[in-house]
Motif scaffolding. Structure first.
Motif, PDB file in Angstrom:
ATOM      1  N   ARG A  24      -8.305   9.797   1.217  1.00  0.00           N
ATOM      2  CA  ARG A  24      -7.804   9.995   0.599  1.00  0.00           C
ATOM      3  C   ARG A  24      -8.195   9.967  -0.715  1.00  0.00           C
ATOM      4  O   ARG A  24      -6.996  11.049  -0.760  1.00  0.00           O
ATOM      5  CB  ARG A  24      -6.831   7.965   0.456  1.00  0.00           C
ATOM      6  CG  ARG A  24      -6.197   8.136   1.287  1.00  0.00           C
ATOM      7  CD  ARG A  24      -5.904   5.550   0.894  1.00  0.00           C
ATOM      8  NE  ARG A  24      -6.429   5.957  -0.283  1.00  0.00           N
ATOM      9  CZ  ARG A  24      -5.024   5.563  -1.049  1.00  0.00           C
ATOM     10  NH1 ARG A  24      -3.312   5.933  -0.217  1.00  0.00           N
ATOM     11  NH2 ARG A  24      -4.641   4.760  -2.399  1.00  0.00           N
TER      12      ARG A  24
ATOM     13  N   ARG B 231       3.313   6.768  -6.699  1.00  0.00           N
ATOM     14  CA  ARG B 231       2.679   7.537  -7.380  1.00  0.00           C
ATOM     15  C   ARG B 231       3.507   8.893  -6.887  1.00  0.00           C
ATOM     16  O   ARG B 231       2.960  10.245  -8.106  1.00  0.00           O
ATOM     17  CB  ARG B 231       0.290   7.623  -6.466  1.00  0.00           C
ATOM     18  CG  ARG B 231      -0.073   8.468  -7.695  1.00  0.00           C
ATOM     19  CD  ARG B 231      -1.205   8.743  -6.565  1.00  0.00           C
ATOM     20  NE  ARG B 231      -0.487   9.309  -4.957  1.00  0.00           N
ATOM     21  CZ  ARG B 231      -1.492   9.448  -4.208  1.00  0.00           C
ATOM     22  NH1 ARG B 231      -2.390   8.231  -3.960  1.00  0.00           N
ATOM     23  NH2 ARG B 231      -1.198   9.793  -2.801  1.00  0.00           N
TER      24      ARG B 231
ATOM     25  N   THR C  51      -6.323   5.381   7.556  1.00  0.00           N
ATOM     26  CA  THR C  51      -6.723   5.171   6.373  1.00  0.00           C
ATOM     27  C   THR C  51      -5.489   4.232   5.973  1.00  0.00           C
ATOM     28  O   THR C  51      -6.101   2.882   5.435  1.00  0.00           O
ATOM     29  CB  THR C  51      -5.798   5.723   5.101  1.00  0.00           C
ATOM     30  OG1 THR C  51      -5.496   6.532   5.415  1.00  0.00           O
ATOM     31  CG2 THR C  51      -7.435   7.125   5.206  1.00  0.00           C
TER      32      THR C  51
ATOM     33  N   ARG D 176      -8.361  14.184  -0.079  1.00  0.00           N
ATOM     34  CA  ARG D 176      -7.167  15.189  -0.106  1.00  0.00           C
ATOM     35  C   ARG D 176      -6.464  14.698  -2.085  1.00  0.00           C
ATOM     36  O   ARG D 176      -6.356  16.151  -2.089  1.00  0.00           O
ATOM     37  CB  ARG D 176      -6.287  14.142   1.117  1.00  0.00           C
ATOM     38  CG  ARG D 176      -5.144  14.539   0.822  1.00  0.00           C
ATOM     39  CD  ARG D 176      -4.298  13.757   2.012  1.00  0.00           C
ATOM     40  NE  ARG D 176      -3.201  14.144   2.143  1.00  0.00           N
ATOM     41  CZ  ARG D 176      -2.406  14.348   1.538  1.00  0.00           C
ATOM     42  NH1 ARG D 176      -2.189  13.558   0.442  1.00  0.00           N
ATOM     43  NH2 ARG D 176      -0.676  14.943   2.625  1.00  0.00           N
ATOM     44  N   THR D 177      -6.340  13.745  -2.150  1.00  0.00           N
ATOM     45  CA  THR D 177      -5.569  13.915  -3.528  1.00  0.00           C
ATOM     46  C   THR D 177      -6.595  15.186  -4.735  1.00  0.00           C
ATOM     47  O   THR D 177      -5.857  15.910  -5.101  1.00  0.00           O
ATOM     48  CB  THR D 177      -6.028  12.140  -4.251  1.00  0.00           C
ATOM     49  OG1 THR D 177      -5.615  11.687  -3.251  1.00  0.00           O
ATOM     50  CG2 THR D 177      -4.939  12.122  -4.822  1.00  0.00           C
TER      51      THR D 177
ATOM     52  N   PHE E  94       0.657  -1.088  -0.454  1.00  0.00           N
ATOM     53  CA  PHE E  94      -0.330   0.104  -0.196  1.00  0.00           C
ATOM     54  C   PHE E  94       0.978   1.360   0.088  1.00  0.00           C
ATOM     55  O   PHE E  94       1.143   1.760  -0.459  1.00  0.00           O
ATOM     56  CB  PHE E  94      -1.979   0.148   1.321  1.00  0.00           C
ATOM     57  CG  PHE E  94      -1.852   0.676   1.209  1.00  0.00           C
ATOM     58  CD1 PHE E  94      -3.742   0.469   0.926  1.00  0.00           C
ATOM     59  CD2 PHE E  94      -1.589   1.750   2.253  1.00  0.00           C
ATOM     60  CE1 PHE E  94      -3.690   1.872   0.423  1.00  0.00           C
ATOM     61  CE2 PHE E  94      -2.680   2.868   2.203  1.00  0.00           C
ATOM     62  CZ  PHE E  94      -3.971   2.797   1.565  1.00  0.00           C
TER      63      PHE E  94
ATOM     64  N   GLN F 184      -3.951   9.494   8.057  1.00  0.00           N
ATOM     65  CA  GLN F 184      -3.152   9.307   6.752  1.00  0.00           C
ATOM     66  C   GLN F 184      -2.991   7.958   7.583  1.00  0.00           C
ATOM     67  O   GLN F 184      -3.087   6.518   6.642  1.00  0.00           O
ATOM     68  CB  GLN F 184      -1.685   9.536   6.688  1.00  0.00           C
ATOM     69  CG  GLN F 184      -2.069  10.438   5.937  1.00  0.00           C
ATOM     70  CD  GLN F 184      -1.370  10.148   4.213  1.00  0.00           C
ATOM     71  OE1 GLN F 184      -1.463   9.562   3.659  1.00  0.00           O
ATOM     72  NE2 GLN F 184      -0.361  11.448   3.614  1.00  0.00           N
TER      73      GLN F 184
ATOM     74  N   LEU G  33       2.526  16.731  -6.902  1.00  0.00           N
ATOM     75  CA  LEU G  33       2.027  16.495  -5.320  1.00  0.00           C
ATOM     76  C   LEU G  33       2.563  17.131  -4.818  1.00  0.00           C
ATOM     77  O   LEU G  33       2.683  17.529  -2.739  1.00  0.00           O
ATOM     78  CB  LEU G  33       0.899  15.770  -5.386  1.00  0.00           C
ATOM     79  CG  LEU G  33      -0.215  15.482  -6.174  1.00  0.00           C
ATOM     80  CD1 LEU G  33      -0.923  14.137  -5.992  1.00  0.00           C
ATOM     81  CD2 LEU G  33      -1.014  17.349  -6.004  1.00  0.00           C
TER      82      LEU G  33
END
Lengths: 329, 319, 557
Positions: free
Chosen positions: B203, A297, B149, B206-207, A290, B146, A304
């Protein structure tokens, strides 16, 4: 010629290089790798995955016990020197079983993420590239498959093929290709009319070549992220199917199965090891995949990441200023 | 004047034609699903009347004849389609006296209630946490969410459920561990269902917030000197929430199918658990009834989402 | 804002927490955590002993055992003709909870619809005609008037005495409800001690006392009964610890240690589980019909020494103890609960030449060696592959896997492969003889030993020729156990009304089975139950035909 001299002053000799590329040129992927390996968390996750994979391969071979060897005289042993993870109720060595289970879970995780993706890519590419009635038919099949509960063909597969890693992967491919097919179709449609595709087509490239050589590399990044986050999904799916009783057939086992069996003992100090070790390994595995996906990413889309980094720097700067300390900018 | 009215009439006409076409395709989809599932289920070995005790075997065949299961398969299929047209799914084979329609009418609201509660609790919480953690990037709150999640992703739901039961039922005696009587019974399963939603939407949001934060129009807004709150609420959130809408429809459809694991652990009388049981029991009529019902729900949700998307995002043309 | 939300949620939690606690403190309610739900409320179609709980809802005709004593429930008198074939019953005045009087025809209807199946139609005069013609009447079962009915047997039959579960079902009510009969609480008439208020499938059943029940004043002091169902082990533990239930039946093995074995009562449920060998030599596939399973396989399975070697190799006591302590390692072919005199049949008639429950590895190897010599094999590696069919359930899986592992380590057998299937498919495979070894579970009522013994007759069990003919599957004369002496002995027992000599014959028959070693008995099914200290007089309903709470009271707590 006066005017020319007035309008255009020659560039001084010293700044002649300004429009030259001074640094060595970088390409996309090496840059991504560089960013990825600079990220300590990503490296840690990779090492974690590697350690688990190596243990899964090596530990059962080196162990003096077979994973399915019952010894009624040595049942329910707590962790000790002979059995680092203890034994279960029929006296099977948990150390061996956990790593044999990790083998199955890793295999199912990798292949179970890859197989639906491969199938989905081919189908999605066909659908997106051909368009028209082919697209219509494939998308309707997609809709229908999404609505057919996978339970039905899972049981059929289980009976026909037996509960093995192969049948699990096949089941996942059959029940999971629709998502990636839809995604890939969208991407292909998006890129179908772009200039580079047109150029390739003018040069006489075939449809398959355009899709796989020209369009695919453009979205490889997204795919990599999707794949690495699909791995925990596949591992979980196997665990969930074990919960229903459709997982890998005993005496073969998986981490999902071991932790499902163990969950009932986690209140019991004398058998806590039956829950702890499989659950720990599966959680670490899922955590690693994960987080690695997250880091990947970030590495692929540094905007980001940098933004976040800058924000953090700015804040620490501000905090330091508030404290009245001297800061070197 | 006449030009305007003719244009709008044309628009309605194409809209109606689109809806009609989609409706027909949806019907065909449901029919295909019903057909495939009919034959798939009949391919499973065994029959619903077989019992574990070999001393009681002969009754099965009598019942097979009684329910017409010994007839050729195509005859049974025609009968099934006939009943489908009348929206009559018949009676359960494994549980005599239990009507499939009754089960759906009685227990779909249960699944729906749980789904709605989970959505009402989970999605706003997730979105809120996502916005907050995007707004306060790198803060303790951000790292906290975070961690949440990651934890909800890395721990299987049956472990989470057991932990919740131990904490809230065994230790604190706040909520009942399992069952379905009044609102207090719904709290633990709702929490368990919504944890996944919270993590996912947090998640996602947020992105999206970070991505939207990069856009030029936000820079413009900042340059105009708008207040931070105003920028976030009217510019950032509004744009970030758009992709969530598309996701929402399918999410709701998925939740309305019920979750076998949660329903089993908390003994919730929902359709998800019921469906798995009926497949295991080879209860043909019950399983098929539930499949068709769920197919209708999903197909309808897809249909509605497509329509809604056209309304929410004017750039997308329905036809 | 977040804080306000959190505090709101906390308040809500507290409020609902309190309401749920106050609900649990009622005294006249008994909450039972059951491990399996009833299959159906339809009394006519009920085939499962899980429906035991349903029969809180209906009275029985003849006797209902409470403890070891038997009392007539709705039956007033019963007379048997001298030749032992005609039974005449008169019934008491009683009515359903909706006011309809219970009449003799209600019992006749139940017997024809539920009792008369292909398996026992031969027992009654005209039974076969009723079955073949799917009739609503039977020549041998009829009502004389509202209070009297007659049952005529084709021949004197001891097993009929044993069948006590005859319940009243109103013909007109069933016909009015049609297929919906027994579907919801409103689709049932209640003649038993309790009335069903609600059945939330997969969750709970709620019952309240029926004031019209014939013994309402004497028995069943508890006013409300809640039956809770949970399929999840840790949920059951949480429910118990949270005082949501007062009694837990079938405590899962995983919880026994957690709750303390000393707090749980162990009971045997009345089924025998063991390994059956496909000695018929056949397998059946739809389309291809019967085929041989292979001569070498059949010869191997027919070899008694081989079968005994498998049994000797397993320490059944240790095996059962480590896998499923709720079962009891068992060495017999019949139900452990059959009463005989002051004790049980099993204790009164011990078997000879039995294989010890603890196994014997040396004897096992010896037997295997003998078997190899008899069959002409040089080593175990030459043995043909065998397939071991078992259910896809936790306990069965574990037994199969462990035994295969033990056979491998003790006997060096690597030719046995496990074929695990979901229950329905496994049974189908068993019926079609698609197995070599199979974990067979034989269940029956404690008072009907003959049913179990007849399973091993030449025409018994799934190879029952008549049964297969009725089912449309061609009959065949292959049988798991074919022994003419045994058949004659068992057949003679049906007309033997002298209990002592019948049980002695049963012991003789069982010894024959043991000597032929057709079946490798593993354990007698059972379970643990746990009862809160304030519950008095609890008797496990599994043992008592569902009437375990007849004298149960719940004290203040």
């Amino acid at each position: 010629m006066d005017t020319r001299e007035l309008d255009f002053t020659p560039v001084p000799e010293s700044s002649r290089d300004a429009d030259q590329i001074v640094r060595p040129s970088t390409r996309y992927w090496p840059e991504v790798w560089k960013r990825l390996f600079r990220n300590r968390l990503a490296v840690f996750c990779l090492i974690l995955i590697a350690v688990i994979a190596v243990l899964a391969i090596v530990a059962p071979i080196l162990s003096p016990y077979a994973y399915d060897e019952a010894d009624l005289m040595a049942s329910n042993l707590a962790p000790c020197r002979e059995h680092p993870f203890g034994t279960d109720k029929t006296g099977r060595d948990m150390w061996t079983r956990v790593w044999v289970g990790a083998r199955a879970s890793l295999l199912i995780g990798f292949l179970g993420a890859l197989a639906p993706f491969l199938l989905g890519t081919v189908i999605g590419a066909t659908s997106g590239w051909c368009g028209g009635w082919v697209d219509m038919v494939i998308m309707r099949i997609c809709d229908i498959m999404l609505c057919i509960p996978s339970m039905i063909y899972l049981i059929l597969l289980l009976i026909v093929m037996g509960g093995s890693v192969q049948s699990m992967v096949l089941a996942m491919a059959l029940s999971g290709w629709m998502g990636s097919a839809r995604g890939f179709r969208g991407r292909v449609m998006q890129f179908k009319n772009r200039e580079f595709t047109l150029a390739a087509r003018l040069q006489g490239a075939s449809g398959a070549r355009i899709v796989f050589r020209h369009i695919l590399p453009n979205i490889l990044g997204n795919i990599a992220v999707g794949l690495s986050s699909a791995v925990p999904g596949a591992i979980f799916m196997e665990a969930g199917m074990s919960y229903i009783g459709l997982g890998v057939t005993p005496p073969r086992t998986s981490l999902g199965q071991l932790s499902t069996e163990g969950i009932n003992f986690f209140m019991l100090p004398s058998k806590f090891h039956l829950f702890l070790f499989p659950a720990l390994v599966i959680s670490l595995m899922i955590f690693a995949f994960f987080m690695f996906g997250n880091c990947l990413r970030d590495a692929l889309d540094p905007r980001l990441r940098d933004e976040e980094y800058n924000a953090r720097r700015l804040r620490s700067l501000r905090r330091a200023l508030r404290r009245g300390k001297k800061v070197q900018a | 004047m006449s030009l305007l009215s003719s244009v709008s009439w044309k628009g309605w006409d194409s809209m109606l034609r689109y809806i009609l076409r989609r409706f027909l395709i949806s019907l065909a989809t449901v029919w295909m699903i019903a057909t495939i599932c009919f034959f798939l289920i009949r391919m499973l070995p065994g029959n619903p009347f077989i019992v574990a005790n070999p001393l009681d075997m002969t009754n099965a065949e009598r019942l097979m004849d009684y329910y017409g299961l010994s007839d050729p398969l195509w005859q049974q299929y025609v009968r099934f389609l006939g009943n489908l047209v009348h929206l009559d799914f018949g009676y359960s084979l494994a549980h005599p006296g239990r009507s499939v329609n009754d089960v759906i009418i009685q227990y779909f609201p249960v699944t729906a209630q749980l789904a709605v509660q989970a959505i009402l609790f989970g999605i706003p919480t997730g979105i809120l946490l996502g916005i907050l953690s995007a707004y306060r990037r790198g803060s303790g709150l951000d790292y906290g969410t975070q961690m949440l999640t990651i934890l909800t992703t890395a721990i299987p739901s049956y472990v989470l459920a057991a932990l919740l039961q131990l904490l809230f039922s065994v230790q604190l005696h706040w909520f009942p561990a399992s069952g379905w009587k009044n609102f207090s019974y719904t709290i633990l399963p709702t929490i368990c269902l919504s944890l996944g939603l919270i993590a996912g939407y947090c998640r996602f949001m947020r992105t999206l917030m970070l991505e939207v934060g990069q856009q030029d129009y936000l820079r413009t807004a900042k340059a105009k000197g708008l207040s931070n709150i105003r920028i976030i609420v009217f510019h950032q959130i509004r744009n970030a929430i758009l992709p969530l809408v598309t996701n929402l429809g399918l999410e709701i459809a998925g939740l309305l199918m019920g979750s076998y694991v949660i329903e089993k652990i908390f003994s919730v009388p929902g359709l998800g658990k019921y469906f798995v049981t009926s497949i295991n029991e080879l209860d043909y009529t019950m399983a098929l009834g539930l499949v068709v019902f769920q197919a209708v729900v999903v197909v309808a949700a897809n249909f509605l989402v497509d329509l809604l998307y056209g309304i929410v995002d004017p750039r997308v043309k329905v036809a | 804002m977040l804080k306000r939300m959190l505090s709101c949620i906390l308040c809500l939690c507290l409020v609902f927490g309190c309401t749920s606690l106050s609900a649990a403190a009622e005294n006249d309610t008994l909450n039972i955590l059951i491990s399996a739900e009833p299959v159906t409320l339809n009394t006519l179609e009920s085939k499962s002993n899980l429906d035991t709980y349903v029969f809180y809802l209906t009275s029985a005709l003849l006797y209902r055992s409470i403890g070891l004593e038997v009392i007539p429930e709705l039956c007033d008198t019963m007379t048997v003709s001298e030749d032992g074939t005609t039974y005449t019953y008169t019934i008491k005045d009683a009515r359903y909870s909706d006011g309809t009087p219970i009449v003799a025809d209600d019992f006749v209807y139940f017997m024809i619809k539920n009792y008369l199946t292909g398996d026992n139609a031969w027992m009654f005069v005209g039974g076969e005609d009723t079955i073949n013609g799917s009739l609503d009447t039977c020549e041998g079962i009829y009502a004389l008037d509202d209070k009297t009915f007659v049952v005529t047997l084709a021949a004197p039959n001891v097993t009929f005495n044993g069948k006590l579960e005859i319940y009243p079902v109103n013909r007109a009510f069933v016909e009015a409800k049609g297929a919906a009969y027994g579907g919801t609480p409103a689709d049932l008439q209640y003649s038993g001690p309790y009335i069903l208020d609600d059945w939330t499938i997969g969750t709970s059943l709620t019952l309240h006392k029926n004031p019209d029940y014939i013994y309402a004043d004497t028995y069943f002091p508890v006013r409300n009964v809640g039956l809770y169902y949970s399929a999840d082990i840790s949920s059951r533990y949480s429910m118990w610890q949270n005082d949501e239930v007062d009694v837990m039946v079938n405590v899962p093995n995983e919880l026994v240690e957690l709750l303390g074995e000393e707090n749980c009562n162990k009971y045997t449920a009345g089924n025998v589980v063991g390994i059956e060998f496909n000695t018929t030599g056949f397998t059946y596939t739809e389309g291809d019909g019967f085929q041989s399973r292979g001569e070498d396989v059949t010869a191997l399975l027919k070899n008694r020494n081989f079968r005994m070697a498998l049994c000797y190799a397993v320490d059944r006591e240790a095996l059962v103890d480590s896998i499923s302590p709720s079962e009891t390692a068992f060495n017999r072919y019949v139900d452990p609960n059959i009463p005989y005199g002051e004790s049980t049949y099993v204790d009164s008639f011990p078997m000879e030449n039995v294989i010890p429950l603890t196994g014997d590895a040396d004897k096992a190897r010896e037997c295997l060696q003998k078997a190899l010599e008899e069959l002409g094999y040089a080593s175990v590696s030459e043995l043909p592959k065998l397939s071991y069919l078992c259910f896809e359930t936790d306990v069965q899986k574990m037994f199969a896997v462990t035994m295969v592992s033990l056979w491998k380590s003790i006997l060096g057998l690597e030719n046995i492969e496990i074929n695990m299937q979901p229950i329905q498919s496994a049974i189908m495979s068993m019926v079609f003889m698609n197995y070599d070894l199979y974990t067979q579970q034989l269940t029956l009522n404690p008072d009907n030993m003959l049913e179990l013994l007849s399973y091993w007759e030449t025409t018994g069990g799934v190879s029952d020729a008549a049964g297969f003919q009725a089912s449309g599957v061609p009959s065949f004369m292959a049988s798991i156990h074919a022994n003419a002496d045994y058949d004659a002995l068992v057949e003679s027992m049906y007309a033997n009304f002298d209990e002592a000599s019948r049980y002695a014959d049963a012991a003789k028959a069982e010894q024959m089975l043991y000597d032929d070693f057709v079946f490798f008995p593993l354990y007698a099914g059972g379970g643990f139950e746990i009862v809160k200290p304030y519950v008095e007089g609890w008797v496990n309903p599994y043992l008592e035909n569902g009437y375990g709470i007849a004298n149960t009271t719940v004290a203040a707590h």
